[in-house]
Design an enzyme around this catalytic site. Structure first.
Site, PDB file in Angstrom:
ATOM      1  N   CYS A  44      19.955   0.055  26.240  1.00 37.74           N
ATOM      2  CA  CYS A  44      19.372  -0.098  24.901  1.00 37.74           C
ATOM      3  C   CYS A  44      20.385  -0.625  23.895  1.00 37.74           C
ATOM      4  O   CYS A  44      20.012  -1.139  22.850  1.00 37.74           O
ATOM      5  CB  CYS A  44      18.808   1.239  24.425  1.00 37.74           C
ATOM      6  N   GLN A  74      15.421  10.487  31.859  1.00 35.15           N
ATOM      7  CA  GLN A  74      16.232  10.222  33.049  1.00 35.15           C
ATOM      8  C   GLN A  74      16.044  11.253  34.150  1.00 35.15           C
ATOM      9  O   GLN A  74      16.577  11.087  35.251  1.00 35.15           O
ATOM     10  CB  GLN A  74      17.715  10.183  32.659  1.00 35.15           C
ATOM     11  N   THR A 128      -5.626   1.957  20.930  1.00 33.17           N
ATOM     12  CA  THR A 128      -6.409   2.013  22.160  1.00 33.17           C
ATOM     13  C   THR A 128      -5.514   2.331  23.355  1.00 33.17           C
ATOM     14  O   THR A 128      -4.470   1.703  23.547  1.00 33.17           O
ATOM     15  CB  THR A 128      -7.119   0.671  22.409  1.00 33.17           C
ATOM     16  N   ASN A 160      21.595   9.537  29.835  1.00 30.71           N
ATOM     17  CA  ASN A 160      21.292   8.211  30.359  1.00 30.71           C
ATOM     18  C   ASN A 160      22.532   7.405  30.729  1.00 30.71           C
ATOM     19  O   ASN A 160      22.459   6.478  31.527  1.00 30.71           O
ATOM     20  CB  ASN A 160      20.461   7.419  29.345  1.00 30.71           C
TER      21      ASN A 160
END
Length: 421
Positions: free
Chosen positions: A367, A201, A259, A163
Site C-alpha cells: 500500500c 493477514q 448495491t 502485514n
C-alpha cells in the site's frame, strides 16, 4: 533476452494479494446469472437476496457468530474505517449534553487503514489517541494496552497479524485485559471501549473464531485469502452499537450503502471457508514454514550482511543454521513471511531490479510501495530510517516451489553485490 526457465515469473508477494482460487471462481460463475440488486422485490432481486443471505450464513458459520453480525464491504479499508468512524459517531450521538473528547488506542505498527484514519481524527481535534509501542521484534504487550485505557476510551484497534513483519499479536489476551479493565471500572461488556482487530493477514494461517479471540469487531478481505478482489467483511457483535459514517441507499443494514455485488460476496464466503479449513492441515502449514525457513537460511548464507526483521517461531527454530541468538527471537510469526534488511541497498530499487529478473516482491507494505516515505513498521522496531528504507518483504504460499526460491536467492545475491550502493 531471458529464455527458457528464466522467463518464468515468480510471485513472492502473497501478503499483498493472492490469486483467486478455482473454487471461488466456480462459485462466482455459478451465481453470475443471479447478480442483480438484492434490494429489489421482484423475482431477480429475491434470487439475489437469497444468494446474499446464504453467503452471510456461510461466513457467520465459519466465525461462529450469527448471520446478522456479518456485514459485506468493498474492502478492508472501508470495513476498518466503519469501525473507527462508526464508533466515534455513535459516541457523539449518545453524549451530546456532557461531551468529553473521546480517546482511541492503537499501536505503532498498524496498517495505514487504521493509523491514517486515527491520525486524521487526532489532527482534526476529534479525538485523543494513544499509539502503543511494540518491542524490537514487533510484539505488543497486552498489559501496556490495558494501562493506556482511560475513562473516555471508546475504541482499541490492534492488528492481528502484521502485514509487513508477519508477527502475530496475542489478541485473545488483549481482549482479556480490556474486559478486566471494564470489570474493574464497573462497565458492562458491551460498553466502551470496543475492541476491533484488523485480521486481513490472518485468515490463511490463524483462527478467526470470534469466541476464541474475544473481539467486538473484526475486519478482513477477500484478496488476501484467495478470494475476489474488492470484497471484505466487517464482523460486529449485535450488542455493539456503531453509526454509519456515510449515507445512501441504506444497504447492509445502513452501514455500507451501495448495491451489493452478489458474485463477490458468494466468492468471499467460499474463500473464508477454504482458508479456515486449510489452517487445520498442519502438514501444509509446516511445509510452508519449512520452505520459508530454508529460504532464510539460504539468504543469510549467500548474503551474510542480510538481517531478519521481527520475531521468530520457537517451533521453527534452526539455531545452528540461522545463526541468530535463540533467546532473542522466540515469538510468533506467520509461516510464510520474511522481512529482510539488505544494508546499503534501497528497497524500491531492489524491488524493481528483482522485477526485471522475473520476481515479484514488495518494499514493505504494498500500500505504500510507491511512496518516498520509509516503512513506519520497520522503523518502529529498529528506530532506524536506514533499515526502514532498505528492507524487502518476501511472502510465499503452499505452491511456491523450492527450486524457484533457490533461483530467487541466486538472483538476489547477484543484484546485491553488483549494484550495492
Amino acid at each position: 533476452m531471458l529464455k527458457n526457465n528464466s522467463q518464468k515469473r515468480i510471485y513472492l508477494d502473497f501478503a499483498s494479494e493472492t490469486p483467486t482460487s478455482k473454487k471461488v471462481l466456480q462459485e462466482m460463475k455459478k451465481v453470475q446469472s443471479k447478480n442483480y440488486n438484492p434490494s429489489n422485490i421482484y423475482k431477480e432481486g429475491e434470487e439475489a437476496e437469497s444468494v446474499l443471505h446464504e453467503a452471510r450464513v456461510r461466513v457467520a458459520r465459519v466465525l461462529g457468530v450469527r448471520d446478522h453480525e456479518i456485514y459485506f464491504a468493498l474492502n478492508s479499508s472501508l470495513s476498518i474505517s466503519s469501525a473507527i468512524f462508526g464508533t466515534l459517531n455513535y459516541y457523539k450521538s449518545k453524549n451530546i449534553k456532557n461531551y468529553i473528547k473521546p480517546h482511541i488506542i492503537t499501536s505503532n505498527i498498524e496498517h495505514a487503514a487504521v493509523l491514517e484514519n486515527i491520525k486524521y481524527l487526532e489532527r482534526a481535534g476529534e479525538i485523543e489517541a494513544s499509539y502503543i509501542a511494540c518491542d524490537e521484534f514487533g510484539i505488543l504487550d497486552p498489559i501496556k494496552i490495558k494501562n493506556a485505557i482511560k475513562e473516555n476510551t471508546i475504541l482499541v484497534s490492534i492488528i492481528y497479524a502484521n502485514n509487513e513483519l508477519g508477527t502475530i499479536q496475542d489478541i485473545k489476551n488483549i481482549s482479556k485485559k480490556i474486559k478486566e479493565w471494564k470489570r474493574g471500572n464497573r462497565r458492562k461488556e458491551n460498553a466502551f471501549p470496543y475492541f476491533h482487530t484488523d485480521a486481513s493477514q490472518a485468515g490463511n494461517y490463524l483462527s478467526l473464531y470470534i469466541d476464541m479471540l474475544g473481539v467486538d469487531m473484526m475486519s478482513f478481505n477477500g484478496s488476501k485469502i484467495y478470494g475476489p478482489k474488492s470484497s471484505a467483511i466487517l464482523f460486529k457483535k449485535e450488542s455493539i452499537k456503531i453509526s454509519p459514517f456515510y449515507f445512501g441507499g441504506g444497504q447492509e443494514r445502513g452501514l455500507f450503502s451501495g448495491t451489493v455485488d452478489i458474485e463477490k460476496v458468494a466468492g468471499l464466503s467460499v474463500a473464508i471457508e477454504e482458508a479456515q479449513k486449510n489452517i487445520k492441515n498442519e502438514k501444509v502449514l509446516e511445509s510452508i514454514a519449512t520452505k520459508r525457513n530454508d529460504l532464510l537460511e539460504n539468504i543469510l548464507k549467500n548474503i551474510p550482511d542480510a538481517k531478519l526483521n521481527g520475531a521468530w517461531n520457537e517451533n521453527d527454530w534452526k539455531k545452528e543454521k540461522v545463526g541468530i541468538a535463540r533467546e532473542d527471537r522466540i515469538a510468533k510469526r506467520l509461516p510464510n513471511n520474511l522481512s529482510i534488511y539488505l544494508s546499503d541497498f534501497p528497497s524500491d530499487e531492489m524491488t524493481l531490479r528483482l522485477d526485471q529478473r522475473g520476481f515479484a516482491v514488495s518494499a514493505g507494505s504494498a500500500c505504500s510501495a510507491k511512496s518516498d516515505e520509509y516503512s513506519h513498521v520497520i522503523y518502529a522496531i529498529t528506530k532506524s530510517k536506514k533499515v526502514a528504507r532498505e528492507t524487502i518483504r518476501v511472502t510465499i504460499d503452499k505452491d511456491t516451489k523450492e527450486e524457484d526460491l533457490d533461483r530467487f536467492v541466486k538472483v538476489l545475491k547477484e543484484i546485491y553485490y553488483k549494484f550495492r550502493k
